[in-house]
Design a protein around this motif. Structure first.
Motif, PDB file in Angstrom:
ATOM      1  N   PHE A  96     -34.049 117.466 121.510  1.00  0.00           N
ATOM      2  CA  PHE A  96     -34.447 116.058 121.626  1.00  0.00           C
ATOM      3  C   PHE A  96     -33.279 115.137 121.267  1.00  0.00           C
ATOM      4  N   TYR A  97     -32.075 115.491 121.668  1.00  0.00           N
ATOM      5  CA  TYR A  97     -30.878 114.730 121.291  1.00  0.00           C
ATOM      6  C   TYR A  97     -30.941 113.284 121.768  1.00  0.00           C
ATOM      7  N   GLU A  98     -30.550 112.399 120.872  1.00  0.00           N
ATOM      8  CA  GLU A  98     -30.324 110.989 121.191  1.00  0.00           C
ATOM      9  C   GLU A  98     -29.184 110.507 120.309  1.00  0.00           C
ATOM     10  N   LYS A  99     -28.274 109.744 120.902  1.00  0.00           N
ATOM     11  CA  LYS A  99     -27.178 109.174 120.132  1.00  0.00           C
ATOM     12  C   LYS A  99     -27.727 108.075 119.233  1.00  0.00           C
ATOM     13  N   CYS A 100     -27.226 108.007 118.008  1.00  0.00           N
ATOM     14  CA  CYS A 100     -27.638 106.948 117.087  1.00  0.00           C
ATOM     15  C   CYS A 100     -26.974 105.635 117.497  1.00  0.00           C
ATOM     16  N   ASP A 101     -27.745 104.583 117.537  1.00  0.00           N
ATOM     17  CA  ASP A 101     -27.236 103.264 117.939  1.00  0.00           C
ATOM     18  C   ASP A 101     -26.185 102.722 116.971  1.00  0.00           C
ATOM     19  N   ASP A 102     -26.313 103.059 115.709  1.00  0.00           N
ATOM     20  CA  ASP A 102     -25.436 102.487 114.690  1.00  0.00           C
ATOM     21  C   ASP A 102     -24.219 103.359 114.364  1.00  0.00           C
ATOM     22  N   CYS A 103     -23.974 104.382 115.157  1.00  0.00           N
ATOM     23  CA  CYS A 103     -22.889 105.317 114.859  1.00  0.00           C
ATOM     24  C   CYS A 103     -21.865 105.334 115.998  1.00  0.00           C
ATOM     25  N   PRO A 104     -20.660 104.791 115.747  1.00  0.00           N
ATOM     26  CA  PRO A 104     -19.661 104.751 116.818  1.00  0.00           C
ATOM     27  C   PRO A 104     -19.029 106.114 117.139  1.00  0.00           C
ATOM     28  N   ASP A 105     -18.991 107.033 116.151  1.00  0.00           N
ATOM     29  CA  ASP A 105     -18.309 108.317 116.358  1.00  0.00           C
ATOM     30  C   ASP A 105     -18.991 109.414 115.539  1.00  0.00           C
ATOM     31  N   GLU A 106     -19.776 110.251 116.200  1.00  0.00           N
ATOM     32  CA  GLU A 106     -20.495 111.322 115.498  1.00  0.00           C
ATOM     33  C   GLU A 106     -19.547 112.280 114.769  1.00  0.00           C
ATOM     34  N   ALA A 107     -18.376 112.514 115.345  1.00  0.00           N
ATOM     35  CA  ALA A 107     -17.422 113.447 114.745  1.00  0.00           C
ATOM     36  C   ALA A 107     -16.920 112.976 113.385  1.00  0.00           C
ATOM     37  N   LYS A 108     -16.983 111.680 113.131  1.00  0.00           N
ATOM     38  CA  LYS A 108     -16.512 111.125 111.860  1.00  0.00           C
ATOM     39  C   LYS A 108     -17.659 110.696 110.948  1.00  0.00           C
ATOM     40  N   CYS A 109     -18.861 111.021 111.312  1.00  0.00           N
ATOM     41  CA  CYS A 109     -20.036 110.599 110.551  1.00  0.00           C
ATOM     42  C   CYS A 109     -20.429 111.683 109.541  1.00  0.00           C
ATOM     43  N   ALA A 110     -20.357 111.347 108.266  1.00  0.00           N
ATOM     44  CA  ALA A 110     -20.696 112.293 107.196  1.00  0.00           C
ATOM     45  C   ALA A 110     -22.173 112.687 107.249  1.00  0.00           C
ATOM     46  N   ILE A 111     -23.037 111.743 107.583  1.00  0.00           N
ATOM     47  CA  ILE A 111     -24.469 112.034 107.661  1.00  0.00           C
ATOM     48  C   ILE A 111     -24.737 113.024 108.796  1.00  0.00           C
ATOM     49  N   HIS A 112     -24.075 112.813 109.920  1.00  0.00           N
ATOM     50  CA  HIS A 112     -24.226 113.709 111.065  1.00  0.00           C
ATOM     51  C   HIS A 112     -23.856 115.142 110.674  1.00  0.00           C
ATOM     52  N   ARG A 113     -22.739 115.281 110.008  1.00  0.00           N
ATOM     53  CA  ARG A 113     -22.290 116.627 109.599  1.00  0.00           C
ATOM     54  C   ARG A 113     -23.280 117.282 108.643  1.00  0.00           C
ATOM     55  N   LEU A 114     -23.761 116.518 107.680  1.00  0.00           N
ATOM     56  CA  LEU A 114     -24.728 117.048 106.722  1.00  0.00           C
ATOM     57  C   LEU A 114     -26.015 117.469 107.428  1.00  0.00           C
ATOM     58  N   MET A 115     -26.502 116.634 108.328  1.00  0.00           N
ATOM     59  CA  MET A 115     -27.753 116.933 109.031  1.00  0.00           C
ATOM     60  C   MET A 115     -27.595 118.098 110.012  1.00  0.00           C
ATOM     61  N   LEU A 116     -26.400 118.300 110.538  1.00  0.00           N
ATOM     62  CA  LEU A 116     -26.142 119.504 111.345  1.00  0.00           C
ATOM     63  C   LEU A 116     -26.317 120.759 110.489  1.00  0.00           C
ATOM     64  N   GLU A 117     -25.796 120.701 109.282  1.00  0.00           N
ATOM     65  CA  GLU A 117     -25.901 121.833 108.358  1.00  0.00           C
ATOM     66  C   GLU A 117     -27.364 122.085 107.975  1.00  0.00           C
ATOM     67  N   VAL A 118     -28.106 121.011 107.716  1.00  0.00           N
ATOM     68  CA  VAL A 118     -29.528 121.137 107.388  1.00  0.00           C
ATOM     69  C   VAL A 118     -30.281 121.729 108.578  1.00  0.00           C
ATOM     70  N   ARG A 119     -30.021 121.222 109.782  1.00  0.00           N
ATOM     71  CA  ARG A 119     -30.678 121.730 110.984  1.00  0.00           C
ATOM     72  C   ARG A 119     -30.383 123.218 111.178  1.00  0.00           C
ATOM     73  N   ASP A 120     -29.115 123.590 111.068  1.00  0.00           N
ATOM     74  CA  ASP A 120     -28.737 124.984 111.286  1.00  0.00           C
ATOM     75  C   ASP A 120     -29.371 125.912 110.250  1.00  0.00           C
ATOM     76  N   SER A 121     -29.445 125.469 109.003  1.00  0.00           N
ATOM     77  CA  SER A 121     -30.081 126.273 107.950  1.00  0.00           C
ATOM     78  C   SER A 121     -31.573 126.426 108.214  1.00  0.00           C
TER      79      SER A 121
END
Length: 139
Positions: A96-121
């Protein structure tokens, strides 16, 4: 956090998974045994029936029953059906991917990285689990 709908759906499936395959059980019985509102449970079981997990028969000797053996019902699929995306944010969702409106660059987003780790776990725990695993855990 898991919604009450998903929690009750899993409880109802686990209850049915403990029965002999093909055994029918009435909503009132599950409702009483699992302490779930009858009307709310009706709605949940209807969703599970429409998705092909449950069959139902009306009348004497009727009720709901599993259409597949418990070892063929994957919990990740049930949770996605009842809850929606596994990911906590749409920008890390696999289905259900959707880009966040308030995030210019997912690769530099600390929240994105953390939530990727949570999702994968979360996926690592849920992917191999079947309804049979839950049934076996409470026997």
């Amino acid at each position: 956090m898991l919604s009450r709908r998903t929690k009750y759906g899993i409880k109802a499936l686990t209850y049915m998974g403990k029965l002999d395959f093909g055994s029918k059980v009435q909503i009132a019985v599950i409702s009483k045994e699992e302490n779930i509102s009858h009307k709310f449970l009706e709605s949940i079981l209807l969703s599970l029936r429409k998705a092909g997990y449950l069959g139902s028969k009306k009348g004497k000797g009727g009720g709901y029953h599993l259409l597949k053996p418990a070892n063929e019902i994957w919990m990740i699929d049930v949770i996605r059906l009842l809850e929606g995306p596994i990911a906590m944010l749409p920008c890390v969702s696999l289905n259900f991917y959707e880009k966040c409106d308030d995030c210019p660059d997912e690769a530099k987003c600390a929240i994105h990285r953390l939530m990727l780790e949570v999702r994968d776990s979360t996926l690592a725990v849920l992917r191999p689990k079947t309804l049979q695993d839950l049934v076996d855990a409470v026997k």
